[in-house]
Design a protein around this motif. Structure first.
Motif, PDB file in Angstrom:
ATOM      1  N   HIS A   1       0.867  -1.167  -0.045  1.00  0.00           N
ATOM      2  CA  HIS A   1      -0.077   0.056   0.022  1.00  0.00           C
ATOM      3  C   HIS A   1       0.824   1.249  -0.179  1.00  0.00           C
ATOM      4  N   LYS A   2       0.333   2.298  -0.493  1.00  0.00           N
ATOM      5  CA  LYS A   2       1.055   3.716  -0.688  1.00  0.00           C
ATOM      6  C   LYS A   2       1.241   4.153   0.910  1.00  0.00           C
TER       7      LYS A   2
ATOM      8  N   LYS B   1       9.389   1.761  -7.036  1.00  0.00           N
ATOM      9  CA  LYS B   1       7.984   1.688  -6.668  1.00  0.00           C
ATOM     10  C   LYS B   1       7.513   0.458  -5.871  1.00  0.00           C
ATOM     11  N   PRO B   2       8.454  -0.674  -5.581  1.00  0.00           N
ATOM     12  CA  PRO B   2       8.186  -1.694  -4.675  1.00  0.00           C
ATOM     13  C   PRO B   2       8.094  -1.149  -2.892  1.00  0.00           C
TER      14      PRO B   2
ATOM     15  N   ASP C   1      18.636  -3.010  -6.705  1.00  0.00           N
ATOM     16  CA  ASP C   1      18.337  -3.350  -5.096  1.00  0.00           C
ATOM     17  C   ASP C   1      19.331  -2.327  -4.351  1.00  0.00           C
ATOM     18  N   LYS C   2      20.302  -1.678  -4.848  1.00  0.00           N
ATOM     19  CA  LYS C   2      21.327  -0.645  -4.128  1.00  0.00           C
ATOM     20  C   LYS C   2      20.452   0.552  -4.041  1.00  0.00           C
ATOM     21  N   LEU C   3      19.855   1.116  -4.960  1.00  0.00           N
ATOM     22  CA  LEU C   3      18.945   2.371  -4.867  1.00  0.00           C
ATOM     23  C   LEU C   3      17.805   2.098  -4.006  1.00  0.00           C
TER      24      LEU C   3
END
Length: 335
Positions: free
Chosen positions: A2-3, A35-36, A322-324
């Protein structure tokens, strides 16, 4: 996921006829990787032309021109959106004179700031400098480098999880979003004259570039791609590529496409290209004339092309975002 209502990420970047779409493409990829995490994301795009491309529904986009004050616009957006992080991907020539003042104002408001790639001179005022490169900016002191993230896993690549096994005997030619050095004027004719006749050409014409001059009376299959919706798919089908140095080059490495790469911008990218050559990830050329010679060498040696492909895929395997995500999550969760 969810946001998360308490946090909004504002992304700001430049694009246009003299800048190209590299900054926009990269920050769009950053948004895709973020986004995730579930945060609201807004993109502020400053350009001298309206960008008509479709944006994903998770990204709210506002476009302004260069006559408008981007610093003032960012401050208004930060207040309106309850923004806790601003990510910048600015072209160094278009960075506003008020940028230092903007960073100080954001710091007072407890807003974290990340700059992607350029803007190293503002390191003292930034929360983090995220460098999508395998090496840190050499002009920074040891203390300043502690505020930087970089490495082979730091690249922001627009890549697909799927790769195609079937390859066509073809060459991909990338000259940038604007072809600022006018390679399309004569180079396609030269490539047609000197490369094997049964090699299909795929020339990608950038949105701000003019169409290349096609050779007359050629029997070669030549495709000119404009407004290409899926460059990744094309990258996966070609046997070889020649490209300007930039993010698309690293995407080609990720896919294991044997490449010839060069920079038309003097010695700006010399240090990076020297390392690319040293690690045998691609053939590095001085200019388009040398690139044509290097292509002849690459195409004629199956052993060389296979070696470059294997080395490139191994080196870029960790460039998956993954790093960002970890960097942003850590900043936003910090008290």
């Amino acid at each position: 996921m969810h946001k998360l209502e308490n946090h909004t990420i504002l992304l700001a970047c430049h694009a246009g006829s003299k800048i190209g779409l590299g900054h926009l493409s990269r920050i769009s990829v950053a948004a895709q990787h973020l986004k995730p995490l579930g945060y609201e994301m807004h993109l502020l795009l400053q350009s001298d032309q309206h960008i008509s491309q479709a944006f994903p529904d998770y990204l709210t986009v506002q476009q302004i021109d260069f006559e408008q004050n981007i610093s003032e616009t960012i401050l208004k957006q930060v207040t309106r959106l309850n923004c806790r992080l601003v990510i910048f991907d600015f072209h160094y020539h278009s960075t506003p004179d008020t940028f230092a003042t903007l960073l100080k104002a954001l710091h007072v408001q407890l807003v974290k700031t990340i700059a992607i790639d350029a803007l190293a001179e503002y390191i003292e005022l930034l929360t983090m400098l995220y460098t999508p490169s395998f090496q840190v900016n050499p002009t920074l002191s040891a203390w300043q480098q502690e505020k930087c993230q970089f490495g082979w896993d730091a690249f922001l690549l627009k890549v697909s999880a799927e790769t195609l096994v079937e390859k066509t005997y073809s060459l991909l030619i990338l000259t940038g979003g604007a072809d600022t050095t006018n390679l399309g004027k004569e180079w396609l004719i030269t490539l047609d004259r000197l490369l094997p006749e049964n090699l299909t050409f795929h020339w990608v014409q950038g949105p701000f570039a003019t169409a290349p001059t096609k050779p007359e009376n050629t029997q070669r299959e030549i495709h000119i791609h404009r407004n290409l919706p899926n460059l990744a798919k094309l990258m996966n089908t070609v046997t070889f590529a020649v490209t300007l140095y930039g993010i698309s080059f690293y995407e080609l490495l990720y896919y294991g496409v044997p490449c010839v790469v060069f920079s038309p911008y003097g010695n700006k990218d010399e240090q990076e290209l020297n390392e690319i050559s040293k690690q045998q990830l691609a053939l590095v050329a001085k200019n388009e004339i040398d690139a044509t010679t290097q292509l002849q060498r690459l195409i004629s040696s199956k052993t060389l092309s296979q070696c470059l492909a294997i080395n490139a895929q191994k080196r870029l395997a960790g460039a998956n975002g993954d790093k960002l995500r970890h960097c942003v999550s850590t900043l936003l969760e910090a008290k």
